[in-house]
Design an enzyme around this catalytic site. Structure first.
Site, mmCIF file in Angstrom:
data_model
loop_
_atom_site.group_PDB
_atom_site.id
_atom_site.type_symbol
_atom_site.label_atom_id
_atom_site.label_comp_id
_atom_site.label_asym_id
_atom_site.label_seq_id
_atom_site.Cartn_x
_atom_site.Cartn_y
_atom_site.Cartn_z
ATOM 1 C CE1 TYR A 1 -1.133 -0.173 5.125
ATOM 2 C CE2 TYR A 1 0.647 -0.086 4.232
ATOM 3 C CZ TYR A 1 -0.143 -0.093 5.375
ATOM 4 O OH TYR A 1 0.176 -0.018 6.577
ATOM 5 C CD GLU A 2 -0.622 5.006 2.064
ATOM 6 O OE1 GLU A 2 -0.837 5.380 1.308
ATOM 7 O OE2 GLU A 2 -1.144 4.626 2.581
ATOM 8 N N GLY A 3 1.719 2.649 -3.031
ATOM 9 C CA GLY A 3 2.409 2.678 -3.730
ATOM 10 C C GLY A 3 2.777 1.534 -3.696
#
Length: 597
Positions: free
Chosen positions: A436-438
């Site tokens: 997550y978050e890229g």
């Protein structure tokens, strides 16, 4: 199962010798960050994390969250822990005093956040996302929005989320389909969002959603995305909560780990449309959200450090208690940490964790200097430094967490595979971090693309020059001459790889994407050694001044272990970068499944 104890000595040592906290305190912006203030904050955060939050970790994993009548029900103890967090003012450390913040350095909030994540990562995700939402609103919101929402969000009375992706979109936000239509002084938002961390709960009285959506006349792609603030409960003109907004939890995801964190499918505008307010300019939603995302990526890297610390502590304490066999050099049975292979695993866990901590804290400190320095040239250099290090912190520290938490299971032997010991929970919880978050693939592409190719390697060169300076310093200390030579060899390999990246990417469109991950891991390994060597030199200096704390010797030994046993990994990463894209791209689609057709 062992309890959590905050590593306060290492945190404070890194703050002083890597994050440059004493220098920050000399700036008028952060003059309140005195040594006494810093110590008091860390000590109290350590107590709260160990006594209040950590006891909720196992019960949270066992109970999970559930959805009842459209409301998310949290595990036992979560709401009480959040209440103490809010009453302690812990969410306000780094924010503007105009809105109730304490105006302290962001880098001081980082070890505090690490403690929450180590104590209970599922619980800690709620304040982590809230602080990111505050940052996005503070930098991009109108004065009216900030006046209405910021103080309550900073105090923790209201929490925040970010609503980006949708079914079928994944990381490609250009295909977001949620809609926003103007209605008087607000918009009506409709659409569905997925993977929304802490999209609903009962721990705070309101939840402020930041939502990406499209205006009716918006162009396709990312340029057509705007950002909107959508509260769970509408706020009346007097600041009191009004009626429930048209925002609902459609379902909860069933996950591999972080069971006690509500990962929601959110439905906006199932009835009349959810009331929302534009944040920033129309069509600039992604840029606004990235002010939240960039800090969130550093925070996720920090989570990798935090879960690694928790796994290491548990493995170390287990290895000290578990008796099995006679280790070489001993005549009687003793704890398994005496065995060389167990010690190798523990030292790997310890050195990777401490390297990641120093790297994460360092990057966050650059954001403080970029904000507080009067010299615009220096401030710009610090901003570029933080930007360059961010994908390395997020990518490398979360990949390291996979290794460290897996080793934590291995140290326990068969008992590590049994849920009751708790080692498996850390392993499961850590697995989300590279995603997550890229994803870390996206972080690697960011590092080689925006952060290296776009400026022709200037930011990389600046960091490498810093590494050269530390190497030169280490050559003057007899104990670290060999370490300096080892780090120098890794640095030269990184320079060669960077030169190849700049050259081959111009001619081969596949090259940068093919080598990006290995380039990121090489730079992370190099930077981890650099940061540890900085702390080792500071520890040696303190010893030479007469300090006798065993921690100082431990710091130096940890660094020497890293140089011998971890840093050489750069050789394989460098060789894989050198190999380029040929064998990767040689496979056509039909070759990938040729064994089955």
């Amino acid at each position: 199962m062992a309890d959590y104890k905050a590593p306060l000595k290492d945190m404070q040592f890194v703050l002083n010798n890597v994050s440059r906290m004493p220098q920050l305190a000399e700036l008028s912006t952060f003059e309140d960050a005195t040594p006494d203030m810093v110590s008091a904050i860390l000590e109290e955060a350590g107590r709260v994390s160990a006594e209040v939050i950590a006891p909720t970790n196992t019960v949270g994993d066992e109970q999970g969250v559930r959805l009842e009548d459209g409301n998310v029900i949290t595990p036992d103890g979560f709401a009480e822990a959040y209440q103490q967090y809010m009453e302690g003012g812990w969410g306000s450390l780094q924010f503007d005093p105009e809105f109730g913040g304490q105006g302290l350095p962001y880098s001081l909030s980082i070890p505090v956040m690490e403690m929450w994540q180590s104590a209970n990562m599922s619980w800690g995700l709620c304040p982590l996302l809230s602080q990111g939402a505050v940052e996005a609103l503070y930098l991009n919101g109108s004065d009216e929005l900030k006046k209405t929402y910021l103080e309550k969000m900073i105090s923790g009375e209201w929490t925040g989320t970010m609503n980006l992706t949708e079914p079928g979109a994944g990381s490609d936000l250009s295909v977001v389909r949620s809609k926003a239509e103007l209605e008087g002084d607000h918009y009506r938002i409709s659409g569905q969002k997925i993977f929304i961390t802490w999209g609903d709960h009962q721990m705070a009285e309101n939840i402020i959603h930041l939502v990406l959506a499209r205006l009716p006349d918006a162009p396709p792609g990312v340029r057509g995305i705007s950002l909107f603030l959508v509260p769970k409960f509408l706020v009346n003109e007097n600041g009191e909560l009004g009626e429930r907004n048209d925002v609902q939890v459609a379902s909860l995801e069933h996950k591999l780990g972080i069971h006690a964190s509500a990962t929601c499918v959110m439905a906006f505008g199932e009835k009349e449309g959810a009331v929302g307010y534009l944040v920033g300019e129309p069509g600039k939603g992604l840029a606004c959200m990235f002010t939240m995302m960039n800090n969130a990526r550093l925070a996720v890297g920090l989570q990798g450090v935090a879960i690694s610390e928790r796994a290491y502590q548990q493995a170390f304490w287990y290895a000290g208690d578990r008796t099995q066999g006679k280790a070489v050099g001993f005549n009687e049975e003793g704890p398994i940490l005496r065995h060389a292979d167990v010690r190798r695993m523990l030292m790997t866990m310890k050195s990777l964790t401490e390297a990641g901590r120093a790297l994460a804290y360092d990057a966050c400190a650059s954001l403080d200097f970029a904000h507080a320095l009067d010299d615009k040239v220096q401030a710009a250099a610090e901003k570029a430094r933080a930007a360059y290090l961010t994908p390395i912190v997020k990518g490398w520290c979360t990949e390291v967490a996979q290794e460290v938490t897996s080793l934590g299971v291995q140290v326990h032997g068969g008992m590590g595979f049994i849920e009751e010991t708790g080692a498996a929970q850390h392993f499961r919880d850590a697995r989300i971090l590279p995603i997550y978050e890229g994803t870390n693939g996206i972080q690697a592409l960011d590092l080689v693309g925006r952060k290296t190719l776009m400026d022709q390697g200037q930011a990389a060169q600046a960091v490498m020059e810093e590494i050269s300076q530390v190497i030169a310093q280490a050559r003057g200390v007899a104990r670290f001459v060999t370490a300096a030579e080892q780090l120098e060899a890794a640095l030269q390999a990184a320079k060669t790889a960077t030169t190849q990246l700049l050259g081959d990417s111009a001619e081969n469109p596949y090259f940068s994407g093919a080598v990006a991950y290995n380039y990121l891991m090489m730079m992370g390994t190099l930077c981890g050694g650099w940061e540890l060597l900085r702390t080792a030199l500071a520890a040696a200096e303190s010893q030479a001044a007469g300090e006798t704390d065993p921690y100082l010797e431990s710091k130096q030994l940890t660094t020497l272990f890293y140089m011998d046993q971890i840093l050489p990994r750069y050789l394989s990463y460098a060789q894989m970068v050198s190999a380029g894209s040929t064998s990767i791209m040689a496979f056509a689609d039909e070759h990938l499944d040729s064994s089955y057709n």
